[in-house]
Every structure is written in C-alpha cells, then in structure tokens.
Design an enzyme around this catalytic site. Structure first.
Site, PDB file in Angstrom:
ATOM      1  N   LYS A 113       6.606  -1.238   8.095  1.00 30.19           N
ATOM      2  CA  LYS A 113       6.309   0.199   8.017  1.00 30.19           C
ATOM      3  C   LYS A 113       7.590   0.981   7.717  1.00 30.19           C
ATOM      4  O   LYS A 113       7.707   1.651   6.707  1.00 30.19           O
ATOM      5  CB  LYS A 113       5.693   0.687   9.328  1.00 30.19           C
ATOM      6  CG  LYS A 113       4.366   0.044   9.691  1.00 30.19           C
ATOM      7  CD  LYS A 113       3.233   0.550   8.821  1.00 30.19           C
ATOM      8  CE  LYS A 113       2.932   2.015   9.095  1.00 30.19           C
ATOM      9  NZ  LYS A 113       1.805   2.491   8.251  1.00 30.19           N
ATOM     10  N   HIS A 129       0.858  -1.188   0.000  1.00 29.02           N
ATOM     11  CA  HIS A 129       0.000   0.000   0.000  1.00 29.02           C
ATOM     12  C   HIS A 129       0.894   1.237   0.000  1.00 29.02           C
ATOM     13  O   HIS A 129       1.553   1.549   0.991  1.00 29.02           O
ATOM     14  CB  HIS A 129      -0.890   0.002   1.249  1.00 29.02           C
ATOM     15  CG  HIS A 129      -1.740   1.230   1.382  1.00 29.02           C
ATOM     16  ND1 HIS A 129      -2.183   1.699   2.602  1.00 29.02           N
ATOM     17  CD2 HIS A 129      -2.247   2.079   0.453  1.00 29.02           C
ATOM     18  CE1 HIS A 129      -2.913   2.786   2.417  1.00 29.02           C
ATOM     19  NE2 HIS A 129      -2.960   3.038   1.119  1.00 29.02           N
ATOM     20  N   HIS A 175     -11.777   1.330   1.145  1.00 28.41           N
ATOM     21  CA  HIS A 175     -10.385   0.959   0.829  1.00 28.41           C
ATOM     22  C   HIS A 175      -9.660   0.399   2.043  1.00 28.41           C
ATOM     23  O   HIS A 175      -8.459   0.121   1.987  1.00 28.41           O
ATOM     24  CB  HIS A 175      -9.623   2.133   0.229  1.00 28.41           C
ATOM     25  CG  HIS A 175      -9.131   3.168   1.212  1.00 28.41           C
ATOM     26  ND1 HIS A 175      -9.899   3.665   2.237  1.00 28.41           N
ATOM     27  CD2 HIS A 175      -7.932   3.813   1.307  1.00 28.41           C
ATOM     28  CE1 HIS A 175      -9.201   4.561   2.922  1.00 28.41           C
ATOM     29  NE2 HIS A 175      -8.008   4.671   2.384  1.00 28.41           N
ATOM     30  N   GLY A 176     -10.379   0.201   3.131  1.00 28.72           N
ATOM     31  CA  GLY A 176      -9.778  -0.356   4.327  1.00 28.72           C
ATOM     32  C   GLY A 176     -10.770  -0.309   5.475  1.00 28.72           C
ATOM     33  O   GLY A 176     -11.979  -0.126   5.281  1.00 28.72           O
TER      34      GLY A 176
END
Length: 379
Positions: free
Chosen positions: A372, A168, A294-295
């Site tokens: 991340k 993403h 979208h999430g």
C-alpha cells in the site's frame, strides 16, 4: 439469469443473490442516478456500495449526453495483472517484504527519465507516474491457488508455478484536475454529446486513460525491479471511464464507476487484502451493461473502520492476514480503512456473477504480499 437481476424500476436494476448484502443507501443512489436527464439504464454490480453522491460498483447508459461527474476523479482507475519470471519456490516472503519495504512511494526522477514514455516527460503530473496512491489502490504479489478452466488458463499463458503481480491504480492527480475543472464550469450537469465542451472533456479523458495505463505499467516495472525479476502483462482494464456504446439498439454513452468491462476479454476481480482474487472469462450481456464487479465491495464506511477495529487489532497485527499473507502499509489510518474486515467476501460476489451467467471462473489467486505505502517519498 435466474433471479440474480433485481429490477428496481424501468431504468434501474442491480445484480445480487439472496445471500449477498447491499447497503440501502447504495440502492437509493442508484435510483437517483437513474432519474438523471438522458439516462436510459443503470445497473448495480454485486460490489455496489455508496459513493459521494453516486454509487460505486455500477454502470450507467445515457443517450444524447454523458456525465463526467459519474466517472469521477480517478479516470482510468483499473487493474493490470503480470506474470513474473519468479517461481513460487523461489519466492521467500521475508526477503520480498524486506525488498518492497524499501520501495519509495514515488519513483526517482532519473528512473522515470529512463523508463517512462518520452511523450509523458513534459506532462504536468509526470512525477506521479509509477506511484500507487491512497484509498483502495494497491499492488499485490499473488500465487495461483486453484485452476478451474485449464484451457482458458493456457490460452492466457498462465503458469501456475509462477508468482503473479496485480496492480490497482489510476490517473492520480490528473483525473482529479479534470473533474475539478468540469465541476467548476458545469457543476454535476451532463454534457451534450456533440458540443465543444464534450469534445474537450473527452480529449482530456482520453489522455487520462493513457496516463493511468502507463502508471500501472511503471508501478509493475518498479515492483518487479525491486524484487529482482521480470514480468509479462496478461490483463489491463479500466474501471472508471465513459465511452460510446450501443445498448438495446440505441447509440449512447456507457459510464463505468468502479465496474469491470465484460467486453475486453479475461479480467481479474480482486477481494480484500486478506481474500482471494478471481481471474474470470466474462460473458457479454446487455442486462449488465457489458460490465462486472470490480472487487469485493465495501461493507463499512472508511470513517467507521478504525473505531470498529482499533480495540481488537493493532496496525502491526493488521499487517498479517488470516490467509498468511502480509501487508506493507505505514499509514496507520489507511491500514484500518483497508482491512479485510471492511469488505464483503469475494466469493459472494463471484458466486453471484457466476450464477447470473456473467462469468466463467478461470483461476483463483491467493494473496502473498500487498503493498500500500512504505511511507517514503522516493527510492
């Protein structure tokens, strides 16, 4: 559609169930956006939440003009899903975590020269290619947990025994530069569709979409190399863009701001870093402006997260989730901001979309390792 489509006005609606919570400020922003000149219809998705002036998790349809500020600063932000050549039996979390902890946040110049598209090598944001960025961007290794529709899974060549990789990210600083140029010249006003200014923006926008897609490809390639496997892309879609569309028989402009397209085939709808993701088959519907969540959607503002969680969890504790997955994030502020507790349950979002007749679930995916930031500048 039952009672899942909730009208607010002639132009505004949102998709929700009785069990799904949506913040009042997001609803207010949705109604404010619906009143903008040329706006015909706006729809909030189940993951709707407040943004900087405009709601995130929504689609907007206008005629005669379009609004770059609605698209925002991360043009082309979206998700790609890869099926790797590594089986789940081969995947060892300790080894995967060690390898990915050594992945720098930016690709080495020599590596980009080898793998990036040659057309990108003179790009002013070339050195950002292959980098995930901050905020809610991530790359995640996943396992197939449940297959709901074996025919659709087979059509996508999904192998339930293989490790998956979800990426993403978006256009990095390029999208920000395009938005800044627009706002400096026009503020938040729209652009008339046939004007020269609109043409210039759309050309820059098109380039940013290409940059974002290439960025996700390079992120995936770097991750796959680091864990010593290969992969095949299954899905890649943009969540932030504006494009020509026909809705209700009218030609106009469809903006998505944190919304998944339902007219591009199968898509992935992820949860938080400690929740499932869902691979779904969309069903076209103008009532949702051909868009989906979208999430999971935030339930806490970023500025509130550390105060809410720091007394209960250390960053080290947040690097392990209740699902047994792991998180690599050396940014001590970001790991609080992106904690699973800051997000809604993905089941509540997908159940709403399913109840509204907008998706058919194909498979549920379980997180194993989320990347991340390693805190490093390069490999």
């Amino acid at each position: 559609m039952g009672n899942f489509i909730r009208p607010l006005s002639e132009r505004a609606s949102y998709i929700a169930s009785d069990d799904l919570w949506i913040e009042g400020l997001a609803i207010q922003q949705l109604q404010t956006t619906a009143a903008m000149p040329g706006m015909v219809s706006v729809v909030g998705m189940p993951d709707l939440h407040p943004g900087r002036g405009y709601p995130v998790g929504a689609a907007f349809f206008s005629t005669g003009c379009f609004y770059p500020a609605l698209v925002g600063n991360d043009i082309g932000c979206g998700m790609g899903l890869w099926q790797t050549s590594m089986t789940l039996k081969q995947a060892r979390l300790d080894k995967l975590e060690k390898r990915l902890s050594g992945l720098g946040d930016f690709a080495a110049t020599e590596w980009l020269e080898t793998y990036a598209l040659s057309s990108m090598q003179q790009h002013p944001f070339y050195n950002s290619l292959g980098s995930i960025g901050g905020g809610n961007h991530f790359a995640e290794l996943q396992a197939v947990d449940t297959v709901y529709n074996s025919d659709e899974a087979e059509a996508l060549s999904i192998d339930a025994s293989a490790l998956l990789l979800l990426v993403h990210s978006g256009s990095r600083g390029l999208g920000q530069a395009i938005l800044r140029d627009h706002v400096e010249r026009f503020g938040h006003r729209g652009l008339l569709e046939n004007g020269e200014d609109a043409k210039q923006y759309l050309d820059a926008h098109r380039q940013a979409l290409g940059f974002a897609e290439e960025n996700r490809r390079l992120i995936a390639l770097r991750m796959l190399e680091q864990i010593r496997t290969e992969g095949q892309r299954i899905v890649d879609v943009h969540h932030n863009l504006v494009e020509p569309s026909k809705i209700g028989g009218s030609d106009g402009w469809l903006h998505r701001k944190g919304a998944t397209p339902s007219d591009r085939g199968a898509v992935i709808i992820p949860g938080s870093r400690g929740d499932y993701s869902y691979l779904v088959k969309p069903r076209l519907s103008e009532s949702s402006l051909h868009s989906l969540a979208h999430g999971a959607g935030r339930k806490w503002m970023r500025s509130d997260c550390k105060n809410r969680l720091s007394a209960r969890f250390t960053p080290e504790q947040l690097s392990r989730t209740a699902m047994g997955s792991r998180v690599i994030c050396q940014d001590r502020q970001l790991i609080y901001e992106e904690a699973p507790q800051a997000y809604k349950s993905i089941d509540s979002v997908v159940d709403t979309l399913t109840g509204a007749g907008l998706v058919v679930p194909i498979a549920r995916l379980k997180p194993m390792l989320t990347y991340k930031t390693s805190g490093g500048k390069s490999e």
